[in-house]
Motif scaffolding. Structure first.
Motif, mmCIF file in Angstrom:
data_model
loop_
_atom_site.group_PDB
_atom_site.id
_atom_site.type_symbol
_atom_site.label_atom_id
_atom_site.label_comp_id
_atom_site.label_asym_id
_atom_site.label_seq_id
_atom_site.Cartn_x
_atom_site.Cartn_y
_atom_site.Cartn_z
ATOM 1 N N ARG A 187 0.803 -1.013 0.053
ATOM 2 C CA ARG A 187 -0.096 -0.008 0.102
ATOM 3 C C ARG A 187 0.850 1.196 0.080
ATOM 4 O O ARG A 187 1.707 1.403 0.866
ATOM 5 N N VAL A 188 0.355 2.115 -0.853
ATOM 6 C CA VAL A 188 1.100 3.481 -1.218
ATOM 7 C C VAL A 188 0.276 4.604 -0.991
ATOM 8 O O VAL A 188 -0.660 4.617 -1.687
ATOM 9 N N GLY A 189 0.757 5.650 0.052
ATOM 10 C CA GLY A 189 0.033 6.747 -0.026
ATOM 11 C C GLY A 189 0.282 7.639 -1.191
ATOM 12 O O GLY A 189 1.483 7.745 -1.666
ATOM 13 N N ALA A 190 -0.623 8.040 -1.978
ATOM 14 C CA ALA A 190 -0.498 8.550 -3.466
ATOM 15 C C ALA A 190 -1.339 9.817 -3.642
ATOM 16 O O ALA A 190 -2.319 9.905 -2.945
ATOM 17 N N SER A 214 -2.874 0.474 -4.234
ATOM 18 C CA SER A 214 -2.682 -0.989 -3.895
ATOM 19 C C SER A 214 -2.891 -1.698 -5.253
ATOM 20 O O SER A 214 -3.668 -1.444 -6.001
ATOM 21 N N GLY A 215 -2.383 -2.842 -5.365
ATOM 22 C CA GLY A 215 -2.663 -3.704 -6.605
ATOM 23 C C GLY A 215 -3.911 -4.370 -6.583
ATOM 24 O O GLY A 215 -4.450 -4.374 -5.444
ATOM 25 N N LEU A 216 -4.272 -4.750 -7.879
ATOM 26 C CA LEU A 216 -5.379 -5.518 -7.723
ATOM 27 C C LEU A 216 -5.240 -6.854 -7.599
ATOM 28 O O LEU A 216 -4.042 -7.605 -7.745
ATOM 29 N N ARG A 217 -6.216 -7.762 -6.613
ATOM 30 C CA ARG A 217 -5.809 -9.106 -6.472
ATOM 31 C C ARG A 217 -5.606 -9.873 -7.725
ATOM 32 O O ARG A 217 -4.836 -10.840 -7.653
ATOM 33 N N ILE A 218 -6.262 -9.686 -8.382
ATOM 34 C CA ILE A 218 -6.389 -10.451 -9.828
ATOM 35 C C ILE A 218 -5.870 -9.674 -11.120
ATOM 36 O O ILE A 218 -6.651 -8.805 -11.329
ATOM 37 N N GLN A 219 -4.641 -9.595 -11.451
ATOM 38 C CA GLN A 219 -4.110 -8.977 -12.574
ATOM 39 C C GLN A 219 -4.588 -9.749 -13.931
ATOM 40 O O GLN A 219 -4.039 -10.985 -14.056
ATOM 41 N N GLN A 220 -4.978 -9.291 -14.747
ATOM 42 C CA GLN A 220 -5.461 -9.826 -16.190
ATOM 43 C C GLN A 220 -5.237 -9.262 -17.291
ATOM 44 O O GLN A 220 -4.804 -9.770 -18.234
ATOM 45 N N THR A 221 -5.573 -7.934 -17.403
ATOM 46 C CA THR A 221 -5.738 -7.268 -18.467
ATOM 47 C C THR A 221 -4.364 -6.869 -18.933
ATOM 48 O O THR A 221 -4.110 -6.943 -20.240
ATOM 49 N N SER A 222 -3.404 -6.426 -18.229
ATOM 50 C CA SER A 222 -2.368 -5.948 -18.733
ATOM 51 C C SER A 222 -1.106 -6.938 -17.862
ATOM 52 O O SER A 222 -1.272 -7.415 -16.894
ATOM 53 N N SER A 223 -0.020 -7.022 -18.765
ATOM 54 C CA SER A 223 0.988 -8.061 -18.431
ATOM 55 C C SER A 223 1.883 -7.427 -17.303
ATOM 56 O O SER A 223 2.302 -8.065 -16.528
ATOM 57 N N GLN A 235 -3.474 11.235 -16.341
ATOM 58 C CA GLN A 235 -2.814 12.013 -15.198
ATOM 59 C C GLN A 235 -1.964 11.548 -14.311
ATOM 60 O O GLN A 235 -2.192 10.022 -14.113
ATOM 61 N N LYS A 236 -0.761 11.853 -14.036
ATOM 62 C CA LYS A 236 0.319 11.228 -13.217
ATOM 63 C C LYS A 236 -0.187 11.007 -11.855
ATOM 64 O O LYS A 236 -0.636 11.940 -11.185
ATOM 65 N N VAL A 237 0.330 9.984 -11.155
ATOM 66 C CA VAL A 237 0.129 9.678 -9.902
ATOM 67 C C VAL A 237 1.443 9.578 -9.115
ATOM 68 O O VAL A 237 2.439 8.662 -9.448
ATOM 69 N N TYR A 238 1.722 10.235 -8.104
ATOM 70 C CA TYR A 238 2.956 10.233 -7.328
ATOM 71 C C TYR A 238 2.927 9.812 -5.937
ATOM 72 O O TYR A 238 1.611 9.891 -5.334
ATOM 73 N N THR A 239 3.937 9.391 -5.291
ATOM 74 C CA THR A 239 3.792 8.845 -3.834
ATOM 75 C C THR A 239 3.541 10.404 -3.027
ATOM 76 O O THR A 239 4.036 11.215 -3.219
ATOM 77 N N ALA A 240 2.841 10.182 -2.085
ATOM 78 C CA ALA A 240 2.551 11.336 -1.442
ATOM 79 C C ALA A 240 3.246 11.469 -0.186
ATOM 80 O O ALA A 240 3.420 12.749 0.166
ATOM 81 N N GLY A 241 4.133 10.706 0.375
ATOM 82 C CA GLY A 241 4.960 10.883 1.272
ATOM 83 C C GLY A 241 4.601 11.301 2.661
ATOM 84 O O GLY A 241 4.927 12.255 3.310
ATOM 85 N N PRO A 273 3.769 11.082 6.768
ATOM 86 C CA PRO A 273 4.903 10.918 7.779
ATOM 87 C C PRO A 273 5.246 9.604 8.292
ATOM 88 O O PRO A 273 4.207 8.732 8.407
ATOM 89 N N ASN A 274 6.419 9.157 8.472
ATOM 90 C CA ASN A 274 6.704 7.856 8.766
ATOM 91 C C ASN A 274 6.464 6.617 7.763
ATOM 92 O O ASN A 274 6.364 5.594 7.858
ATOM 93 N N ALA A 275 6.146 7.062 6.405
ATOM 94 C CA ALA A 275 5.645 6.090 5.486
ATOM 95 C C ALA A 275 7.271 5.774 5.025
ATOM 96 O O ALA A 275 8.178 6.218 5.016
ATOM 97 N N VAL A 276 7.230 4.457 3.853
ATOM 98 C CA VAL A 276 8.454 3.864 3.657
ATOM 99 C C VAL A 276 8.829 4.716 2.429
ATOM 100 O O VAL A 276 10.062 4.911 2.187
ATOM 101 N N PHE A 277 7.641 5.253 1.602
ATOM 102 C CA PHE A 277 7.948 5.769 0.283
ATOM 103 C C PHE A 277 8.215 7.409 0.564
ATOM 104 O O PHE A 277 7.222 8.087 0.986
#
Lengths: 269, 182
Positions: free
Chosen positions: A172-175, A187-196, A215-221, A223-227
């Motif tokens: 999970r990434v704050g974005a 977060s990722g989709l549980r089942i990935q199918q349309t895109s490799s 539109q571009k999505v960036y990490t929000a950063g 506090p105390n986050a990994v990214f």
């Protein structure tokens, strides 16, 4: 059934119960030890796979190689010049931030690494890289390429580490979305199918958010986050309005199925 | 002698299969299904080996499978270490019950066992993940990812049987399986 077999069966069950009650940290240490043991085989497999993959590439003429070399040298010079220019801008930016009493933007130390295997698990999206704690890698360190975010380290062995990809549901990434005040949890989709390469979902957006594809999505950063803040994660594919909140489907900026070389952020410079 | 060779072969094959799986790409035309070889190899060995050797094999197979795919993110373990040992002990006991069939040269019993064990292994993983992430996702891709490896295991199981018989013929004892130990 023989008494001995019953005793053996019960012993195995007790062992399994004991193992399942171990704390996650201990399980990770066991996994790290196991990864170190099998690492020579993983590296050999990777080398063989690379050799097979590059068989076609090796059949180039001398002229083609010379031309490629010229282009690469030119590109290298351009990149060095841009890099020097950006360093100056960065220093100037930090000086100005200091004057304005902003916190100095930290510069990260990047450790180059190579993906040695894409995990064969059916339900998780993880890869193994050829850097471990001997190289300064620790758990929960961001992994990225020049194009964008790849994931974060989980189990770290002596010379290998497991990286959970951003297309995994558990990563999970704050974005935040470019050009808007919209922030959410990616977060990722549980089942990935349309895109490799996989797709992600950006949840908890406001219902009134008018996000456009591309539109571009960036990490929000947060506090105390990994990214750290400002890393490119992907681009919006579509926006849906649910009963409670808005949700965007996001394509990762990095082709995670083809990427071979990555960087681990091992700390500030 | 044959039991020891059989057990060592099982341990070697399980490790080899786990490593081989790492480098095999998913079948994109089958919704990203992957080849899962370990349950097939273990179940075949469980049919052929005596009970104590089967248990030792179950512990090893379960432990290395869990260590290979242990998923720990933010200090949370999705599927705890040791669950595969349970799984392989249960399927080992079921498979071991077919020991006599294999002795009577009904080699085809390994085909449904391999398919069922592979599908059950993947379904159990999916069920545990869904339970932990609180929510089942129904999708044809999930069905394919569970069924396709099972079908592949069923196709490969006879090859494994004939390969084992071929190598067993080189062992000093006559190529017949030992009797039940219970």
């Amino acid at each position: 059934m023989k008494k001995l077999n019953i005793v053996l069966l019960l012993s195995v069950v007790v062992l399994a119960v004991y193992l399942s009650t171990l704390p996650p940290g201990t399980m990770q240490s066991f996994q790290g030890g196991f990864l170190s043991l099998i690492s020579p085989f993983l590296r050999t497999g990777d080398a063989v796979q690379q050799k097979i993959g590059s068989m076609g590439e090796e059949l180039k003429t001398l002229d083609e190689l010379e031309s490629q070399n010229r282009k690469l040298l030119q590109q290298n010079k351009e990149l060095l010049t841009t890099n020097n220019l950006l360093r100056e801008i960065e220093a100037e930016n930090n000086r100005l931030r200091l004057v304005l009493e902003y916190r100095e933007r930290s510069v990260f130390k990047l450790l180059p690494a190579r993906i040695i295997s894409h995990d064969a698990s059916t339900w998780w999206n993880t890869v193994k890289i050829n850097r471990g704690f001997e190289d300064g890698v620790e758990t929960d360190q961001p992994v990225l390429t020049e194009v964008g975010l790849v994931g974060k380290t989980t189990t770290v062995a002596k010379n290998e580490a497991t990286v959970v990809l951003i297309t995994d549901e558990t990563c999970r990434v704050g974005a935040k979305v470019e050009g808007t005040r919209e922030q959410g949890i990616l977060s990722g989709l549980r089942i990935q199918q349309t895109s490799s390469s996989g797709q992600m979902q950006l949840n908890f957006l406001s219902k009134t958010a008018r996000l456009e594809p591309g539109q571009k999505v960036y990490t929000a950063g947060v506090p105390n986050a990994v990214f750290p803040s400002g890393l490119l994660v992907g681009t919006v594919r579509e926006f849906r309005v649910g009963p409670m909140a808005g949700q965007a489907i996001v394509d990762p900026s990095v082709d995670l199925s083809q990427t071979e070389d990555v960087f681990v952020i091992v700390g500030a410079k | 002698m044959r039991t020891a060779v059989g057990l060592v072969s099982l341990l070697f094959c399980v490790l080899a299969c786990l490593l081989l799986q790492q480098f095999l790409p998913p079948f994109s035309y089958l919704h990203g299904a992957r080849l899962v070889l370990v349950p097939m190899v273990f179940c075949y060995a469980a049919i052929a080996l005596p009970f104590p050797a089967m248990l030792a094999g179950a512990v090893f197979t379960g432990l290395v499978s869990d260590l290979m795919y242990l998923h720990v993110v933010d200090g949370q373990v999705e599927i705890a270490l040791g669950w595969s040992i349970f799984f392989f002990v249960i399927f080992g006991c079921i498979s071991h019950g077919l020991h006599d069939s294999l002795e009577r040269n009904r080699w085809w019993v390994c085909v449904p066992v391999a398919a069922i064990a592979t599908c059950a292994y993947l379904f159990a993983q999916f069920a545990m993940i869904s339970f932990r992430r609180s929510g089942f996702v129904a999708d044809p891709a999930i069905l394919w990812r569970i069924l396709a490896p099972g079908i592949a295991a069923a196709i490969l199981a006879p090859f494994l049987h004939f390969l084992v018989r071929f190598f067993a013929s080189f062992l000093p004892e006559p190529p017949r399986l030992s009797g039940r130990n219970y």
